[in-house]
Structure formats: C-alpha cells, structure tokens
Design an enzyme around this catalytic site. Structure first.
Site, PDB file in Angstrom:
ATOM      1  N   GLY A   1      -0.903  24.278  23.673  1.00  0.00           N
ATOM      2  CA  GLY A   1      -2.107  24.822  24.300  1.00  0.00           C
ATOM      3  C   GLY A   1      -1.912  26.291  24.659  1.00  0.00           C
ATOM      4  O   GLY A   1      -0.836  26.692  25.084  1.00  0.00           O
TER       5      GLY A   1
ATOM      6  N   ARG B   1      -1.534  22.525  16.482  1.00  0.00           N
ATOM      7  CA  ARG B   1      -0.635  21.370  16.488  1.00  0.00           C
ATOM      8  C   ARG B   1      -0.109  21.161  15.071  1.00  0.00           C
ATOM      9  O   ARG B   1      -0.779  21.499  14.098  1.00  0.00           O
ATOM     10  CB  ARG B   1      -1.385  20.115  16.947  1.00  0.00           C
TER      11      ARG B   1
ATOM     12  N   ASP C   1       6.591  22.158  26.821  1.00  0.00           N
ATOM     13  CA  ASP C   1       7.700  21.229  26.587  1.00  0.00           C
ATOM     14  C   ASP C   1       7.845  20.843  25.123  1.00  0.00           C
ATOM     15  O   ASP C   1       8.945  20.890  24.553  1.00  0.00           O
ATOM     16  CB  ASP C   1       7.474  19.976  27.448  1.00  0.00           C
TER      17      ASP C   1
ATOM     18  N   THR D   1       2.282  27.716  29.674  1.00  0.00           N
ATOM     19  CA  THR D   1       1.420  26.555  29.891  1.00  0.00           C
ATOM     20  C   THR D   1       0.792  26.657  31.274  1.00  0.00           C
ATOM     21  O   THR D   1       1.487  26.969  32.254  1.00  0.00           O
ATOM     22  CB  THR D   1       2.198  25.229  29.784  1.00  0.00           C
TER      23      THR D   1
ATOM     24  N   ASP E   1      -0.246  24.323  33.141  1.00  0.00           N
ATOM     25  CA  ASP E   1       0.009  23.162  33.996  1.00  0.00           C
ATOM     26  C   ASP E   1       1.154  23.360  34.986  1.00  0.00           C
ATOM     27  O   ASP E   1       1.263  22.629  35.961  1.00  0.00           O
ATOM     28  CB  ASP E   1       0.297  21.925  33.148  1.00  0.00           C
TER      29      ASP E   1
ATOM     30  N   ASP F   1       4.234  22.584  34.533  1.00  0.00           N
ATOM     31  CA  ASP F   1       4.910  21.289  34.515  1.00  0.00           C
ATOM     32  C   ASP F   1       6.339  21.340  33.966  1.00  0.00           C
ATOM     33  O   ASP F   1       6.919  20.297  33.657  1.00  0.00           O
ATOM     34  CB  ASP F   1       4.090  20.271  33.711  1.00  0.00           C
TER      35      ASP F   1
ATOM     36  N   ARG G   1      -2.616  16.691  33.457  1.00  0.00           N
ATOM     37  CA  ARG G   1      -2.537  15.284  33.084  1.00  0.00           C
ATOM     38  C   ARG G   1      -1.411  14.562  33.825  1.00  0.00           C
ATOM     39  O   ARG G   1      -1.575  13.464  34.313  1.00  0.00           O
ATOM     40  CB  ARG G   1      -2.344  15.167  31.566  1.00  0.00           C
TER      41      ARG G   1
END
Length: 319
Positions: free
Chosen positions: A11, A72, A103, A125, A127, A129, A171
C-alpha cells in the site's frame, strides 16, 4: 556497489516520494547509478526499470503516493518469480536494492538477500504496525488527515445533536484510531487490541448528553469490524441519532507532514549508506528521532505491543 535500485511495494503512504528522493540523491552524491523499479515486485519481475537522475526526483518531496507506483505480485511469492526478479536485477546491473513498504515488502526483500542481492527495507505504511520502529512513513500524515475529518464531522454533528462513529484504517493495529482519537478528543476509541464494552461506550454518550454535550465522536479501527452494526446498537440503547463515516483510502493520500518528510529522508539516505558499507538484510527505523537499523528477522519478530498507557490516558481525558 556501483548501481542501487529502489522500489515501492504494498500500500502507498504519504512520504514514500520523500524516501525515493533521498535514495536517489544520496546514491548520486556517493557516485552511484540509480535504477527506479516501477510497480513494485511486479515491475521487478517484468523489468519495468529506468535510470533515475537528480531531475527525476525534483519537486516530489511534498507529493503523496509514489512516483514509482506500487502493485501486488503473486508471481513474486513463487520461487520461479523470484528467479525472474533476480535475473532482471542482474540484467540492469543492480548491486543493491532499497525496498520501501511494509511487512510483506520486507519479506520479499529478505528473499532477494537470500538470492545474493543486498537489500534494505524502509518502512512505508500508514498503519504504524512495524513495532521495531516507533514510527513508519505515512502514519503521522494519516493521523492528521483523520483529525481534519473529525473537525469537519464535529461541526455537522453538533448542528444535529448526533453521535458519530468514524471508521479509520488499521486491520490489525489500532494506532491511527488511538492517536487521532486522543488528539481529536473522541469520547471512545475502539481498537482490535483491546476488548471493548458497548455498554461503557453508551454510558459515556448518555452522561455527555445529560450534561449538555451537543455531539459525540467515536473512533473505530477497521480491524474491529461491524461499524454499522455498532452504530445501530448505540442508537437503540441511547436513543441518540448515530451516523457512521468510513474514511477509507482518503487516509492514504495527501501531502505528507513535515515529520513524515523528515524521517523518510533520514531513512532513505541511511539505507544507501548501509549498502555502501557492505551491509545487507537490514530494516531502517526511528527510535527517539534517531535513525536505527535492525536485521529483518528482528524486525519481523519484535512484539506488536499496543500503547496501553496512551489508551488509558485517552479514556481518562474523555470522561
């Protein structure tokens, strides 16, 4: 190390262009040739590559998205696909590769290192995360985008006396909801890391209404799911008109904040330096505003610890 490649994968996130710019200009400063790989690992397999120069990255530090594009690639997940990628790298004479992404992108970079191509991972990213680093590129911008939305939604909700659930990205990680919720004065923050009680949420709304509060904001991370169902239950239990706003991909766009531009520039430049030092298989990060690097394996295995202290503070301040 004569030629360095750079790609963005997964992303997109605001600040990726700043990182690309840092990789390109640092490489040229140190006397290296730079090859930009378009469309991530998909482009790597298919040889979508061009040499980049100083002009290639002029006037991009303030732009969201990624000029190299991203995609992707299921083919890269196969051994055959990775062999094609290795062949393409050899054809273009790329001695080392900087991968900007999350990741999954880092795991792809690790596979290339195993095939003999030194790689560096720069965390891009929204997020936030990747727990080996305090911040990932794009997170700060995404939080500020959500804050802007909270302000706009608060204006209209105050006019109608409504409760509003704002669903944000995340998510498996609730950092965007947590930080935007604290900064935006949300009454409740619902994240996947903490079990929430709908009755506590409703109790806060009722107490706020009884003391004359005209509106209420609830931040919900997408990983929790069921925003519309939660909204319906809140309306039934409190009698308050409740609306749900799903911000979606608006959080990924926009001009990056100064913070994201700065950390992207620092990590992009450091990735080049590490390659020139003969290092490989490293993930860049930020600790206390200092640039760090760790082995990919350490990056993958660092515990995904949620910031419970900040979550507790948000609850205290929202009484």
């Amino acid at each position: 190390m004569k030629t360095i490649g750079v790609l963005t994968s997964g992303g997109d996130s605001p600040g990726m262009n700043a990182a690309i710019r840092a990789v390109v200009r640092s490489s040229i400063y140190h006397g290296c040739k730079v090859i930009g790989v378009k469309q991530g690992y998909h482009g790597l397999i298919n040889g979508f590559m061009d040499e980049m120069n100083l002009s290639s990255v002029a006037d991009i530090i303030h732009r969201g998205g990624t000029i190299l594009q991203t995609a992707r690639s299921e083919a890269f997940m196969t051994e055959e696909g990775r062999k094609k990628a290795l062949y393409a790298l050899q054809i273009f004479g790329i001695d080392g590769l900087v991968v900007i992404g999350g990741d999954g992108s880092f795991k792809g970079a690790q596979k290339l290192t195993e095939l003999g191509i030194p790689t560096m991972g720069v965390p891009g990213t929204i997020d936030n995360d990747l727990r080996y680093t305090e911040y990932t590129i794009g997170f700060d911008t995404a939080v500020n985008t959500v804050l802007d939305a909270i302000g706009r939604i608060r204006d209209t909700s105050a006019s109608h006396g409504r409760a509003n659930i704002i669903e944000v990205m995340g998510r498996h990680c609730g950092d965007i909801a947590l930080y935007a919720g604290l900064a935006g004065g949300a009454e409740s923050i619902i994240v996947p890391e903490i079990q929430f009680d709908i009755d506590n949420v409703c109790s806060k709304l009722i107490k706020g209404r009884n003391r004359g509060k005209l509106h209420s904001i609830i931040l919900l991370a997408e990983g929790v799911g069921g925003a519309l169902d939660i909204g319906k239950e809140i309306e039934e239990k409190t009698g308050m008109e409740t609306r749900v706003t799903i911000l979606g991909h608006i959080q990924r766009g926009g001009s990056p904040t100064s913070f994201d531009r700065i950390i992207a520039s620092k990590m992009g430049a450091r990735a080049v330096e590490l390659l020139l030092e003969g290092k490989k298989n490293r993930a860049l990060g930020i600790k206390g505003l200092e640039t760090i690097d760790v082995d990919f394996e350490e990056a993958f295995n660092t515990t995904n610890k949620f910031d419970e202290d900040t979550y507790r503070l948000a609850n205290i301040l929202s009484i």
